[in-house]
Design an enzyme around this catalytic site. Structure first.
Site, PDB file in Angstrom:
ATOM      1  CE  LYS A 198      -3.717   2.338   2.364  1.00  0.00           C
ATOM      2  NZ  LYS A 198      -4.592   2.404   3.513  1.00  0.00           N
ATOM      3  CD  GLU A 344      -1.108  -4.609  11.574  1.00  0.00           C
ATOM      4  OE1 GLU A 344       0.002  -5.149  11.584  1.00  0.00           O
ATOM      5  OE2 GLU A 344      -1.674  -4.276  10.518  1.00  0.00           O
TER       6      GLU A 344
END
Ligand code: F6P
Length: 513
Positions: A198, A344
């Site tokens: 990303k 996460e």
């Protein structure tokens, strides 16, 4: 509009849950069955190709009702609307969270990217896109880490039965020996490389990408880079610098978090391996689960129920971990995938108002496949001192219609959930053989491991993660905790290890010897 900012422990439902826990924490699940006549019906959900039974939990009907009140008091319904309507709910990064839009068809940009995915994967599978010497593509190498790796690898393996023939490889770690080993296995003439990042700045991915690019140019030529390299990123500038042109660049919108990105361009490798039709089915399955999540009452809402059970064990029984046991070897990577998606997201200790939390947030998620896990860590689950809430996932049908072996697999699944709950009393014989039982589990039964159902299963867990974060008042869509280590590693690499603590400094010196 932001998500509500409510400390759950201040709410009356939470306070009542504290009292409820004091009253019931020693009860045996079996007693709940005796007291609650309709327990199985009330504590199960049948939806599409799923049957979810959560009756084998240390959870009475009264507790369950209080947990449902907790949803209401934390404005869960409103928060779910904000999750789907593009509100900026990832406040610390000022971003909306719209990975769910990647699996619905209402967005032009999404549809454009999906068409590009379909186009590329169809051309590769049909032999319309060939390698630089005119040979058919046989292998695809996905270079990426974290969310740019775990989901795509898990899904391509889970759905390998549906493979169209192209072999997938994954390079994630910055381990030169592993990367070299993959390169030994492939032929540059017949391999497509997908570089997925990303940010396009993750050191592991960029180093590996440069390494495979150099290897490719060495055997072929820079002129053929565009025939063999595809970049997927939010950082289009950097992908161009890497050397590929726009037809080989797919974007990741800013509002897609890395660990939730497999539904869009990051899923290209999936579409190449299982074919675009199956990939579309995978998206449809996820979308249907989203519709269920948005529209079902909390009591019969699979993701909400699983989230509430997780919060109950984590915060009241103080269970630190939860385990996922899929009874399919093809789902061996599901626990790792869920570990990142969950830990996460909800591994935070500051709440949405910026206060330090005074309760537990994300649990530790782990697991392995049944029956293998039975021969590894189940002993501790049955007779150890810890309570490990568990999700058991089983499929009604095998892929190859081998019903005899499949029966053995599923009888183990049933036996384990039964044994965990019921245990076995040896009444005075050998105490070492006594098994207390009263160990919780959820049973998730799915018709078949196919693209549609796998899409639903992953979306089910994603929406569970959202629900936990929503109720526990944390920001689930940032990951500032992983940044610190990254920047220290960069400094060490640049030779600036003087500021390290004494212990790490000495270890660093040892590594240099
Ligand atoms: O480790 C943190 C993280 O940012 C993950 O969230 C992400 O999936 C991974 O790194 C990879 O990031 P990128 O896709 O930008 O290379």
């Amino acid at each position: 509009m932001a998500l509500s900012k409510i400390n759950p422990t201040k709410l009356s439902s939470w306070k009542k849950l504290v009292q409820q826990f004091d009253k019931e924490n020693n009860h045996h699940i079996n007693d709940f069955f005796k007291e609650e006549n309709n327990r199985v019906d009330e504590f199960s959900v049948s939806w599409n190709n799923f049957y979810v039974d959560f009756s084998k939990n240390r959870l009475s009907n009264n507790t369950f009702n209080l947990l449902i009140s907790l949803c209401k008091e934390t404005n869960l319904r409103d928060n779910i609307d904000k999750y789907f309507n593009g509100s900026v709910i990832n406040e610390t990064e000022s971003r909306a969270v719209l990975h769910t839009a990647l699996r619905s068809s209402g967005n032009d940009g999404v549809n454009k990217t999906l068409n590009k995915i379909i186009n590329i994967s169809d051309k590769i599978n049909n032999g319309d896109r060939l390698g630089y010497t005119g040979k058919k593509i046989t292998d695809v190498v996905n270079v990426g880490i974290g969310g740019s790796h775990l989901g795509p690898e898990m899904v391509t393996e889970a759905l390998s039965y549906y493979s169209k023939g192209i072999k997938a490889h994954f390079i994630s770690n910055i381990d030169p020996d592993f990367t070299s080993k993959i390169l030994e296995k492939i032929n540059p003439e017949t391999t497509i490389f997908i570089i997925v990042s990303k940010t396009f700045s993750t050191i592991e991915t960029i180093e590996n990408a440069n390494k495979v690019k150099a290897w490719f140019i060495d055997s072929a030529s820079e002129d053929f880079l565009n025939d063999h390299f595809i970049c997927i990123s939010n950082n289009i500038e950097a992908t161009k610098k890497f050397g590929v042109s726009s037809e080989n660049i797919l974007s990741i919108p800013e509002w897609v978090g890395g660990r939730f990105s497999l539904w869009g361009s990051v899923g290209l490798v999936i579409s190449i391996v299982i074919g675009s039709k199956n990939f579309k089915d995978f998206l449809r399955g996820a979308n249907e689960m989203d519709i269920h999540f948005k529209s079902s009452p909390f009591e019969k809402n699979i993701s909400v129920v699983l989230a509430l059970i997780s919060i109950w064990y984590n915060n009241f029984f103080k269970c630190e971990t939860e385990v996922v046991i899929p009874y399919s070897q093809f789902l061996s990577k599901l626990p790792d995938y869920l570990q990142q998606a969950s830990m996460e997201s909800n591994g935070k200790s500051i709440d949405r108002s910026g206060e330090k939390v005074n309760y537990e947030t994300g649990s530790i998620v782990w697991g392995s496949t049944g029956t293998n896990a039975q021969h590894a860590f189940f002993q501790l689950m049955h007779q150890g001192t810890k309570i490990i809430p568990s999700d058991f996932i089983a499929f009604k049908k095998s892929l190859h219609n081998d019903s005899d072996q499949h029966k053995i697999l599923n009888s183990n699944f049933l036996a384990q959930t039964n044994a965990l709950m019921m245990g076995k009393s040896t009444s005075g014989e050998d105490i070492h053989k006594n098994i207390d039982g009263n160990k919780p589990s959820n049973s998730i039964v799915i018709n078949k491991l196919d693209p549609f159902n796998l899409g639903s299963l992953i979306a089910m867990y994603e929406n569970k993660i959202f629900t936990i974060g929503s109720i526990l008042n944390v920001f689930s869509f940032d990951q500032w905790g992983v940044e610190l280590g990254k920047s220290i590693a960069k400094e060490i690499l640049a030779g600036k290890d003087k500021s390290l603590d004494k212990s790490t400094k000495k270890t660093s010196d040892q590594l240099k010897k």
